[in-house]
Scaffold this motif. Structure first.
Motif, PDB file in Angstrom:
ATOM      1  N   ARG A   1       0.912  -1.482   0.044  1.00 47.55           N
ATOM      2  CA  ARG A   1      -0.118  -0.085   0.158  1.00 47.55           C
ATOM      3  C   ARG A   1       0.824   1.138  -0.068  1.00 47.55           C
ATOM      4  O   ARG A   1       2.018   1.004   0.357  1.00 47.55           O
ATOM      5  N   SER A   2       0.375   2.335  -0.436  1.00 49.75           N
ATOM      6  CA  SER A   2       0.994   3.780  -0.334  1.00 49.75           C
ATOM      7  C   SER A   2       0.569   4.580   0.640  1.00 49.75           C
ATOM      8  O   SER A   2      -0.688   4.237   1.163  1.00 49.75           O
ATOM      9  N   ALA A   3       1.283   5.412   1.251  1.00 50.70           N
ATOM     10  CA  ALA A   3       1.224   6.311   2.335  1.00 50.70           C
ATOM     11  C   ALA A   3       0.131   7.291   1.845  1.00 50.70           C
ATOM     12  O   ALA A   3      -0.068   7.243   0.383  1.00 50.70           O
ATOM     13  N   LEU A   4      -1.000   7.745   2.619  1.00 51.01           N
ATOM     14  CA  LEU A   4      -2.131   8.370   2.396  1.00 51.01           C
ATOM     15  C   LEU A   4      -1.880   9.787   2.268  1.00 51.01           C
ATOM     16  O   LEU A   4      -1.508  10.431   3.128  1.00 51.01           O
ATOM     17  N   VAL A   5      -2.199  10.537   1.058  1.00 51.80           N
ATOM     18  CA  VAL A   5      -1.908  11.901   0.864  1.00 51.80           C
ATOM     19  C   VAL A   5      -3.320  12.470   1.257  1.00 51.80           C
ATOM     20  O   VAL A   5      -4.366  11.952   1.160  1.00 51.80           O
ATOM     21  N   LEU A   6      -3.346  13.965   1.420  1.00 49.61           N
ATOM     22  CA  LEU A   6      -4.439  14.901   1.515  1.00 49.61           C
ATOM     23  C   LEU A   6      -5.351  14.638   0.445  1.00 49.61           C
ATOM     24  O   LEU A   6      -4.883  14.819  -0.804  1.00 49.61           O
ATOM     25  N   PRO A   7      -6.529  14.990   0.433  1.00 49.36           N
ATOM     26  CA  PRO A   7      -7.294  15.116  -0.720  1.00 49.36           C
ATOM     27  C   PRO A   7      -6.966  16.728  -1.145  1.00 49.36           C
ATOM     28  O   PRO A   7      -6.428  17.572  -0.422  1.00 49.36           O
TER      29      PRO A   7
END
Length: 461
Positions: free
Chosen positions: A243-249
């Motif tokens: 999985r990839s790290a979660l970026v802001l919308p």
């Protein structure tokens, strides 16, 4: 013994025949090539390693996108950052501190709505140890009950103090005025949310969000960049996920609008915070925009400072500058003023915004801010720590060392006409929204008389 005579800044900057002339800007020399490696490891971590051998030290910066939609995400993330380096399955807090001390090193962590970050430094020959500790923290942090409890209580105390500070109140009000309920506005969690965070929740957040894919690691120092990727593969080999790290919308684009008066009963000072949409560093207009910002309020000799600080004494300090979040870029203007001059300070700020476009910077102003921009960039990157910080800011938006090396030449090539165009396009008063935080009973009559100011509901300290 003679007594010294005080001279003001204006007197120092002038001679009997007029203002002291600025020296001509010299020819822009080609930037010194930075020996570096910019690559991606097998776990998806981007690595930017740069040799700067001025001192036998090394600086490490790790940036992990760390967005979250859960209502308790901000509180849990803060507790995670405070307890990340308090112990692992292999080392307790004392052992971590002892190993870092032996290499003249340190390692710290912090978090905001966009990212979790770790900053470290050490003697250059201690880099393997620093990376080993870093890898251990990333893969084996235990978040023990005593550590979480202790740091949680300290965090609650700091939040209580922070929420009484005018600057914190103004920042939170500005964020909500700009971005509503977007997750980026959750910079300071609620104390009651922090109080219910458990070690199990922190461990779950670590497992779900402390991820290498999409993250960036910058290493600057007395190193051989070519050897760093292999060293990192060994030290961080256990840190992996599909999985990839979660970026802001994406942030909504600012379109200007009214300034909101946020009531703060009994406040003796007011905080003016304005903001407008601009362009990213990669936009062709950015170098000219950077010089226009400096001329407006980006350094001590700017128009805004000369007007509301030096000439009228409305504030001890006023400033404008850029704020980058992901691909989004805005320019902010801030000043703190006494209540009796708040409306006048806002009026003069709007006047200077308009004047920048209608009476653009002179050739002398352009040369002055150009020298400041190039000089401050070179100064800020002269240390290992400063260079690491600059590279990290660039790397998180996909840029690298090449952009930094080429930027002085871009600034040197900007024409006065380009600065004038940028000033007219991006600094028009109608483009700005923002807040004024202060005593509404005193401020509202004058501020609303200016126009484009609305009064909000009372805020609690």
């Amino acid at each position: 013994m003679t007594s010294a005579t005080h001279r003001s800044a204006q007197e120092i900057g002038r001679t009997s025949s007029g203002p002291r002339p600025l020296p001509e800007l010299g020819d822009q020399r080609a930037a010194t090539e930075l020996s570096h490696v910019d690559t991606t490891l097998s776990n998806g971590l981007r690595v930017l390693a740069v040799r700067k051998a001025s001192v036998p030290l090394v600086e490490v910066r790790l940036w992990i996108p760390f967005a979250g939609e859960d209502a308790l995400h901000s509180a849990t993330a803060e507790v995670l950052a405070e307890t990340l380096i308090t112990g692992t399955a292999k080392r307790d807090r004392v052992e971590i501190d002892a190993e870092l001390a032996l290499i003249g090193g340190d390692l710290g962590a912090g978090v905001d709505p966009e990212r979790l970050y770790l900053n470290g430094s050490a003697l250059s020959d201690g880099l393997p140890t620093l990376l080993d500790v870093l890898g251990d923290v990333l893969t084996g942090a235990t978040y023990g009950e005593p550590e979480v409890t202790r740091e949680r209580e300290r965090l609650i105390e700091r939040i209580a103090v922070s929420r009484t500070q005018p600057r914190t109140i103004a920042r939170e009000a500005l964020q909500k005025q700009r971005y509503g309920d977007h997750p980026v506005t959750r910079e300071v969690p609620q104390a009651e949310d922090v109080a219910v965070v458990t070690p199990e929740q922190v461990r779950a957040l670590h497992a779900a969000s402390v991820l290498p894919r999409g993250s960036v690691l910058v290493i600057v120092g007395d190193i051989d960049p070519d050897t760093v990727p292999a060293e990192l593969e060994r030290a961080l080999g256990g840190w992996a996920s599909d999985r990839s790290a979660l970026v802001l919308p994406p942030l909504p684009e600012l379109t200007g609008g009214n300034v909101l008066l946020v009531p703060r009963a009994g406040a003796v000072q007011s905080q003016i915070r304005l903001s407008a949409q601009t362009v990213a560093r990669t936009h062709p207009s950015y170098p000219a925009l950077q010089l226009a910002n400096l001329a407006f309020g980006g350094y001590f000799s700017s128009r805004l400072v000369e007007n509301i600080r030096e000439d009228k004494g409305y504030t001890y300090g006023a400033h404008s500058g850029f704020e980058f979040t992901g691909e989004n870029a805005v320019v902010n203007v801030d000043a703190d003023t006494a209540n009796e001059v708040t409306a006048a300070a806002l009026l003069e700020t709007r006047y200077e915004l308009a004047r920048l476009g209608l009476v653009p910077p002179t050739a002398e102003e352009v040369e002055s801010v150009r020298q400041y921009a190039i000089g401050s960039l070179l100064t800020s990157t002269s240390s290992q720590s400063g260079l690491a910080g600059q590279l990290m800011a660039l790397a998180t938006t996909g840029l690298g060392a090449e952009w930094l090396q080429e930027h002085p030449a871009r600034l040197a090539a900007v024409t006065g006409e380009q600065v004038a165009e940028a000033a007219l396009e991006y600094f028009a008063p109608k483009r700005f929204t923002g807040v004024v935080v202060g005593d509404a009973e005193l401020l509202a009559p004058k501020l609303t008389a200016l126009g484009d100011v609305t009064v909000g509901s009372e805020t609690a300290d």
